[in-house]
Design an enzyme around this catalytic site. Structure first.
Site, PDB file in Angstrom:
ATOM      1  N   HIS A  35       0.820  -1.210   0.000  1.00 54.63           N
ATOM      2  CA  HIS A  35       0.000   0.000   0.000  1.00 54.63           C
ATOM      3  C   HIS A  35       0.859   1.267   0.000  1.00 54.63           C
ATOM      4  CE1 HIS A  35      -2.491   3.175   1.829  1.00 54.63           C
ATOM      5  NE2 HIS A  35      -3.533   2.527   1.342  1.00 54.63           N
ATOM      6  N   ASP A  36       0.820   2.010  -1.126  1.00 48.96           N
ATOM      7  CA  ASP A  36       1.366   3.369  -1.217  1.00 48.96           C
ATOM      8  C   ASP A  36       2.852   3.488  -0.881  1.00 48.96           C
ATOM      9  OD1 ASP A  36      -1.235   3.975  -1.793  1.00 48.96           O
ATOM     10  OD2 ASP A  36      -1.509   5.440  -0.214  1.00 48.96           O
ATOM     11  N   LYS A 122      -4.545   4.793  -7.035  1.00 48.06           N
ATOM     12  CA  LYS A 122      -5.107   5.083  -5.712  1.00 48.06           C
ATOM     13  C   LYS A 122      -5.695   6.486  -5.705  1.00 48.06           C
ATOM     14  CE  LYS A 122      -5.333   3.926  -1.229  1.00 48.06           C
ATOM     15  NZ  LYS A 122      -4.319   4.611  -0.425  1.00 48.06           N
TER      16      LYS A 122
END
Length: 311
Positions: A35-36, A122
């Site tokens: 994630h990110d 995202k």
């Protein structure tokens, strides 16, 4: 705006919360989410201080193990340029988007996607919002999500919450996420463990992947020759025989997965090279990218020196 010079020690041991749920992590049901982990979001961490060095190393180990176990890998990454309409309330909360510099939006090189991984654009805190992650997981029969990355109390937690509400079991890796502070990190773990998912350490996840792979294999296929390769040439012969390639195709920096060293073959080698009190597990081999790293693993576990190993 993001904070600066984030530094704290990762929570461990008795600090980790007790899980309300008792789900088992399974390789045929799970997917891994990074994630990110973009340069922009990693930049606030102190380069040489915890938690980021350990967090990145743990995510790298999980990536290697997941790919070896044929667990699908997903990434989220915010686009550099975003219109005001696309960014919405993120602007008054966090300021402008990443910007036009491609480096800012790049996933950090040591965790970069490879062929077969999926990178999702995202747009909001949770990975499901305005993406087809739910549909992709459903299409491949996955209803468990291993959550890693930044930031634990924002996007990682929001993704775990959304997964739970979509009947997808979240597994939140306690030392493969990072946050603004130790307090926020612990708060995120507490919420996940108490309300929506299972918290696990990287070691626990690697162990679960190893056991699942072992249970899925045919015991009759395991190698019975326990002899260790005595030198570099012997190791290359074993790897060639195991993967169905020729020795000439294997170099010291060859990628083992690309050669065909999948999870079941790793289990065969782990069984072959293990003896009581000196065991090599699937998780150990899964974090080896190259033949040189395999040689170093054998030397370290068995206390031997293999002749001819490139230095």
């Amino acid at each position: 705006m993001l904070p600066h010079h984030i530094a704290y020690t990762l929570p461990t041991g008795s600090e980790l919360p007790a899980n309300r749920a008792s789900w088992d992590l399974l390789t045929d049901r799970s997917a891994l989410l990074v994630h990110d982990m973009q340069e922009h979001f990693v930049a606030p961490y102190a380069a040489d201080d915890q938690p980021m060095p350990t967090t990145r190393a743990n995510i790298a180990a999980l990536l290697r193990a997941a790919r070896a176990a044929q667990v699908p890998v997903f990434y989220t990454a915010q686009p550099g340029s975003q219109t005001p309409e696309q960014r919405g309330l993120l602007t008054p909360m966090w300021g402008p988007p990443l910007g036009d510099d491609p480096a800012a939006a790049r996933i950090v090189p040591d965790l970069a996607p490879v062929d077969g991984d999926t990178v999702l654009t995202k747009w909001r805190y949770d990975a499901f919002e305005r993406s087809d992650l739910r549909e992709r997981l459903s299409d491949i029969g996955r209803d468990q999500l291993i959550v890693t990355g930044v930031y634990a109390h924002i996007g990682c937690q929001a993704t775990a919450l959304r997964a739970f509400m979509l009947d997808i079991e979240p597994f939140f890796v306690t030392d493969a996420v990072a946050d603004f502070s130790r307090e926020q990190h612990l708060a995120a773990l507490d919420l996940v463990a108490d309300c929506v998912g299972v918290t696990m350490t990287t070691a626990d996840v690697l162990s679960a992947l190893e056991h699942a792979v072992r249970d899925s294999g045919d015991p009759g296929d395991s190698a019975t020759d326990s002899a260790l390769p005595v030198d570099w040439d012997a190791l290359l012969e074993v790897l060639a025989d195991t993967t169905g390639t020729s020795v000439d195709e294997i170099g010291q920096e060859s990628d083992l997965l690309s050669l065909g060293l999948d999870s079941l073959r790793m289990m065969e080698l782990a069984d072959r090279w293990s003896v009581p009190d000196r065991e090599i597990g699937f998780a150990d081999l899964a974090v080896c990218d190259t033949p040189v790293e395999v040689a170093q693993l054998i030397e370290r576990v068995h206390g031997v020196r293999m002749a001819g190993v490139p230095q």
